[in-house]
Scaffold this active site. Structure first.
Site, short mmCIF file in Angstrom:
data_model
loop_
_atom_site.label_atom_id
_atom_site.label_comp_id
_atom_site.label_asym_id
_atom_site.label_seq_id
_atom_site.Cartn_x
_atom_site.Cartn_y
_atom_site.Cartn_z
N LYS A 160 -3.21 -16.11 22.01
CA LYS A 160 -4.59 -15.80 22.39
C LYS A 160 -5.05 -16.85 23.39
CE LYS A 160 -9.18 -15.63 20.17
NZ LYS A 160 -9.90 -15.60 18.89
N ASP A 182 -7.08 -16.57 13.36
CA ASP A 182 -7.05 -17.04 14.75
C ASP A 182 -7.13 -18.56 14.72
OD1 ASP A 182 -7.31 -14.31 15.08
OD2 ASP A 182 -8.76 -14.47 16.72
N LYS A 187 -3.90 -11.71 23.15
CA LYS A 187 -5.35 -11.50 23.02
C LYS A 187 -6.12 -12.37 24.00
CE LYS A 187 -9.27 -11.99 19.82
NZ LYS A 187 -9.70 -12.34 18.45
#
Lengths: 340, 287, 514
Positions: A240, A172, A276
């Protein structure tokens, strides 16, 4: 901000997606032109649509399915300066057995930790670790000088490589919001491409790359939309919303806006990108609103861990309470779920 | 020995031009004492039809001018009228049989009426419009806009110039264009005013003036689908309820007849009567 | 399982405590009617809900007399502040009984509970709140000091927003000091009668509001009654025209909210996802049974295909079905007659050569249903581009330039609503200026607010409802000012005075008179 001609003509990394969609010799200028040509977002309309989706009433069988699916979509997260191997082991235990009282409870999709905690997560998961497969629990590591992203590229890449080497299945990363806000899209782009390259394992496979936009800092929906396109063009597998360290984090309109980009990318290329939302989703109710938004925007095909995740820590316990209520018919309480 | 005078041919005023009636008809205009004064054109329904076409084609230009500009154009009428007041005084004395002081008073009032209405052109929207505090992220404004083409039966009695101006000016303020049926018995002021209008800055077609029989012509205007509104201020002696019924076919806005010296008295309501309130909603979003 | 096939989430009707039959509400009490009673049904199931008394001429007389009496003895004498307090009470009672009203409305009308719960009923309360505050501030209504009420208002409302239209009519009328006789629509009498119960709970003085049920003939009796001073009607242009004729020369002040064929204009730089939502809201809100619906979609030609494709994708997610299910997006058509009209006009669209499309959706067997429908390849000359369909049917046309968009949008005898979708602010303002429509929504559609005047140009009617303008529609200048423009029925003055001896024209009125 003025861009001098030399830097505007500067070539950016020849990422395959961008070459196919933007075309020609990729330059800072062609990238900028492409991103600026994306239709704008009317904030009021977007928020109205999100709140309308939020009024869906999910009952009985649909709710039971939704609660289980939410668990399966969670990246159970701990991202504190005070994290310890013990804390991570406890997180993993919860990920494996979310509700000891009910063995039918599914497992979460992943645990999400800082890079230096990856070895402890991998160890604690043991055979339950997905380790590159779709079964089992994934280990996600935040990287690239999370959460601020304020470090040199070399540091960010080293950060990434370390985590991958330690067994992280997913990275991430955060984008350089400063570069984005000052209009240096090419720089943000190149960095994502470089991090993606750093996700390569020795065997030639790649850790999945989630690109954190930190939408709270990008501020406007137009920026969120552009950054989403940019992250996808540069090779991100997931986009995300947030680190969870900046407020606002994931909001329904922001997630909706990103889902619209993912839907449009799919229309354009047939390729499915994941989304996300992370940070701020604490209740089952909020999570269900997200499921509805996913299903009605991109389709319920996206309601799988390969394409949708919740980045959350406290959400899981609320879902467990709701599950218990559905199972027993009586409302449950915080003493009946584990604190980890 | 007095010079032999040159009588004027009184014509219609349509689209900025002075045609005779296409029907070729005229009717006698007499002095108060009954002496022959002039042969005024007696408009036909086809003249009315032509006037509507002229008025319609002038709407977008006239409605599109700024209030500031319209105000100056209307004020210019007052300026020109002031310069020619003697002619109007003389005509009013002959036609209406008014005393000189009464005629002067009427012309002065008429000039002042133009000035009064001219001043409204860039203000009425502030008074009759509104900013609406709606419960949501919207910028919400209501503004008055011209109704479009207005057919007016001007007051028919004495005070023919003042009555005419009182009926026409407010419709023009908002940007409407008009077809006016002048006083049948006292048409000279209206015709002379058309000459003022023709040399003023009022674009052709904005004001169209028909002389003749309102009883004959008004029904054609009341039922004309391309007329948006009907001012029956001077239609008290006509079968005006039937006219209003005819106007209902296309939902025209209608003002009823008024009588007496207060007919078409100056009022913001007369301006507002031929406006349409448009409400516009805009989204307001920071993000 | 498929998640998108959400399990049923029906709103409970247990909250409703309906009587088997309802009378007329006259002079503060429910009384028998002398017209043939009607049975109101649920358009979603065709099952009867209740038997409803209707008013004949005698009942109309009684109701008008009650309203007149209440006007003379109570309401016109009451202070504005006290009138306002009654309206505040009503607003609160509507809020307290909101869920019940929403359920009743969805049951009787067929519209989704989502709309009655989130739009209709909240707006009803908002309307009463808004006008409650006006009751003691009439000096600021724009008619000069001490404006006066008109007297008895005859109000006839349609079936598409039964309770909301009632609020649009009653709230400003009462705030201004008028009393009311309202006739509900034949197919949707229920919520007006529940509202009558609310008036009883609010202890509104008897006769201030009287509510009649019945068909068009009852409405005709009411608006043509000699003793009414104000007529407010919302409904078809055809009936509006009849009312304009029949009230001609009577001096009754008239407000008409009639039909429309709203143009929704989408430019190529529009915020596309919001525009798609706006198109959907514009034509499928309330099954398209909305006078201001965006039933003509004007799309810039260079984005036509993309817009239509996205729109079709979006329509596939619309849920058509049980109005009482909280997830229903599109409910039932209000009546068999309306369904017939929609069906017929849609058939005409096909015959004229337009391309018809609907998403796959299963429609219930009983009840009145029509799938969301899009027509592409529509020309301005097609009937489906000109006639008000009043159903979930969208006609898609194209344009190339802003001028062409404006010309096509204005090419209609109607002029009620329009939408503009573009990211360019200056274009929004310029296009909004040129559209001949009473309500223009820029980057939004079908928004309503009590503070915001609503009403049409041209054959869409006249007068405004909402805002200060809506209040003024129920007022006249004070008697002292009335000489300026008399509101005395002009019939009394039809005889021109014989020519008097010439007198100087003397004006006593100040030039700055209102």
């Amino acid at each position: 901000m003025t861009i001098d001609t030399a830097s505007a003509e500067r070539a950016v990394a020849p990422a395959a997606r961008a070459i196919e969609v933007v075309g020609g010799d990729l330059t800072e200028k062609s990238l900028r032109r492409y991103l600026e040509g994306i239709p704008g977002v009317d904030a009021v309309g977007l928020e109205t649509r999100a709140s309308a989706l939020g009024t869906r009433s999910i009952k009985t069988t649909s709710k039971a399915w939704a609660l289980d699916r939410i668990i399966e979509l969670i990246d159970l997260t701990t991202l504190e300066g005070s994290d310890t191997p013990g804390k991570v082991r406890s997180l993993v235990a919860k990920a494996l057995v979310p509700d000891a009282a009910d063995p039918s409870t599914p497992r979460v999709a992943a645990v999400c930790v800082y890079g230096d905690m990856v070895p402890y997560a991998v160890e604690a998961l043991g055979s339950a670790h997905a380790a590159g497969s779709h079964t089992g629990i994934q280990v996600a590591a935040v990287a690239t000088a999370f959460p601020s992203g304020r470090a040199s590229l070399a540091v960010k890449l080293a950060d990434t490589k370390d985590a991958v080497a330690a067994g992280a299945d997913e990275i991430d990363m955060v984008i350089d919001r400063g570069a984005f806000l000052s209009g240096r899209y090419g720089e943000v782009f190149d960095e994502i491409v470089a991090v993606k390259a750093a996700c390569e394992r020795d065997n030639g496979t790649f850790a999945h790359l989630k690109v954190i936009l930190e939408t709270g800092e990008l501020n406007t929906y137009d920026n969120v939309r552009r950054a989403s396109w940019l992250a996808i063009l540069a090779g991100g597998d997931f986009i995300k919303t947030s680190t969870g360290k900046v407020s606002p984090a994931a909001t329904l309109p922001t997630t909706l806006s990103m889902l619209e980009v993912v839907r449009d990318w799919h229309r354009l290329t047939g390729e499915k990108i994941g989304v996300k939302p992370a940070g701020g989703i604490r209740s089952s109710k909020d999570a269900i609103k997200h499921l509805v938004t996913v299903a009605e925007t991109v389709g319920e095909d996206w309601l799988t861990p390969e394409l949708f995740r919740f980045g959350a820590s406290s959400l899981l316990n609320d879902v467990l309470l709701q599950r218990q209520k559905l199972r027993t018919g009586a409302y449950s309480g915080p003493a009946y779920v584990t604190v980890d | 020995m007095s010079r032999l005078t040159i009588p004027k041919t009184y014509k219609l005023y349509i689209g900025g031009k002075f045609p005779r009636s296409e029907s070729g008809r005229v009717y006698e205009v007499a002095t108060r004492g009954g002496d022959f004064l002039a042969n005024a054109a007696k408009a036909s329904r086809k003249d009315a039809r032509d006037a509507v076409v002229a008025a319609r084609s002038a709407v977008s230009g006239w409605a599109g001018t700024s209030g500031y500009n319209r105000g100056q154009v209307l004020y210019r009428i007052a300026e020109l009228l002031e310069g020619r007041s003697a002619q109007f005084v003389a005509e009013i004395m002959r036609v209406e049989g008014a005393s000189e002081s009464a005629a002067v008073a009427q012309v002065d009032k008429a000039i002042d009426r133009w000035v009064w209405y001219a001043g409204w052109s860039d203000k009425y929207a502030q008074v009759t419009g509104s900013s609406n505090p709606v419960a949501g992220p919207y910028f919400n404004l209501s503004v008055p806009e011209p109704t479009g083409v207005v057919a007016i039966v001007a007051p028919q009695g004495e005070g023919s110039l003042l009555g005419f101006v009182g009926a026409v000016a407010p419709a023009l303020v908002a940007g409407n264009t008009v077809i006016v049926l002048a006083s049948e018995r006292y048409p000279l002021s209206a015709i002379s005013l058309s000459e003022v209008l023709a040399t003023s800055d009022v674009p052709g077609g904005v004001v169209n003036i028909l002389t003749g029989s309102p009883a004959e012509i008004t029904p054609w205007l009341a039922s004309h689908a391309d007329v948006n509104a009907l001012d029956l201020v001077g239609a008290g002696a006509l079968e005006w309820v039937d006219l209003q019924i005819a106007a209902a076919e296309t939902l025209k806005r209608v003002l009823p007849p008024e009588e007496g010296p207060d007919a078409a008295a100056p009022s913001l309501d007369r301006i507002a009567a031929f406006t349409e309130t448009k409400t516009v909603w805009h989204t307001k979003g920071l993000l | 399982m498929t998640f998108l096939n959400y399990a049923p989430a029906p709103e409970s009707t247990a909250i409703l405590d309906l009587r088997p039959s309802y009378g007329l509400f006259i002079d503060g009490a429910f009384v028998d009617g002398h017209g043939a009673p009607l049975t109101t049904i649920s358009p979603a199931t065709e099952k009867p809900i209740a038997e409803i008394a209707t008013a004949d001429a005698h009942d109309v007389d009684l109701a008008v007399a009650a309203a007149r009496r209440a006007y003379d003895t109570t309401w016109s004498r009451m202070s504005g502040a006290d009138r306002g307090k009654y309206l505040f009470r009503i607003a609160r009672l509507v809020q307290e009984r909101a869920r019940e009203l929403a359920v009743a409305e969805s049951l009787d009308n067929g519209k989704p509970i989502k709309e009655t719960r989130d739009v209709d009923v909240p707006l009803v309360a908002a309307w009463f709140f808004y006008y409650a505050g006006w009751a003691d501030k009439l000096d600021y209504a724009g008619l000069g000091p001490s404006p006066r009420s008109l007297g008895v208002a005859a109000q006839v409302i349609p079936w598409n927003f039964p309770l909301l239209m009632l609020a649009w009519k009653i709230a400003p009328a009462l705030a201004a000091g008028n009393t009311v006789v309202l006739k509900s629509a034949e197919s949707t009498p229920l919520t007006a009668l529940l509202f009558a119960e609310i008036l009883q709970q609010a202890e509104l003085p008897d006769g201030v509001v009287n509510i009649l049920s019945g068909a068009g003939d009852t409405g005709s009796l009411l608006v043509n009654h000699d003793d009414v001073d104000k007529v407010a009607f919302t409904g078809s242009t055809k009936v509006g025209r009849e009312i304009a004729r029949s009230t001609a020369g009577t001096g009754k002040k008239l407000t008409l909210e009639l039909g429309g064929k709203g143009a929704n204009i989408v430019f190529d730089d529009a915020p596309i996802d919001q525009a798609i939502e706006g198109i959907v809201t514009g034509i499928f809100f309330n099954q398209g049974q909305v006078c201001c619906a965006g039933s003509r979609l004007l799309v810039q030609e260079n984005v036509h295909d993309e817009v239509v494709e996205r729109l079709k994708e979006r329509l596939r997610t619309l849920r058509v079905g049980d109005p009482l299910d909280k997830n229903t997006d599109v409910g039932a058509i209000n009546s068999a007659a309306q369904l017939k009209r929609i069906t017929e006009l849609s058939a005409v669209g096909e015959d004229e050569g337009a391309d018809r499309w609907s998403p796959e959706c299963a429609l219930p067997d009983a009840g009145f249903w029509f799938a969301p429908t899009i027509f592409t390849n529509v020309s301005t000359s097609h009937r489906i581009a000109r006639d008000e369909i009043f159903g979930p049917v969208l006609s898609v046309l194209t344009f190339r330039t802003p001028d062409e968009a404006i010309t096509k949008a204005n090419n209609s005898p109607y002029g009620l609503s329009a939408g503009i979708w573009t990211d360019k602010g200056s274009r929004i303002l310029a296009v909004a200026d040129k559209l001949r429509a009473g309500v223009v929504w820029a980057n939004t559609f079908n928004r309503f607010d009590p503070a915001s005047p609503f009403g049409g140009y041209k054959e869409s009617g006249y007068g405004r409802e909402g805002g200060r303008h809506g209040l003024a529609a129920y007022l006249a200048p004070s008697r002292a000012d009335a000489t300026v423009r008399s509101t005395v029925p002009a019939v009394a003055r039809t005889q021109a005075e014989p020519m008097a001896a010439p007198e100087p024209v003397v004006e006593t009125t100040n030039e700055d008179t209102k």
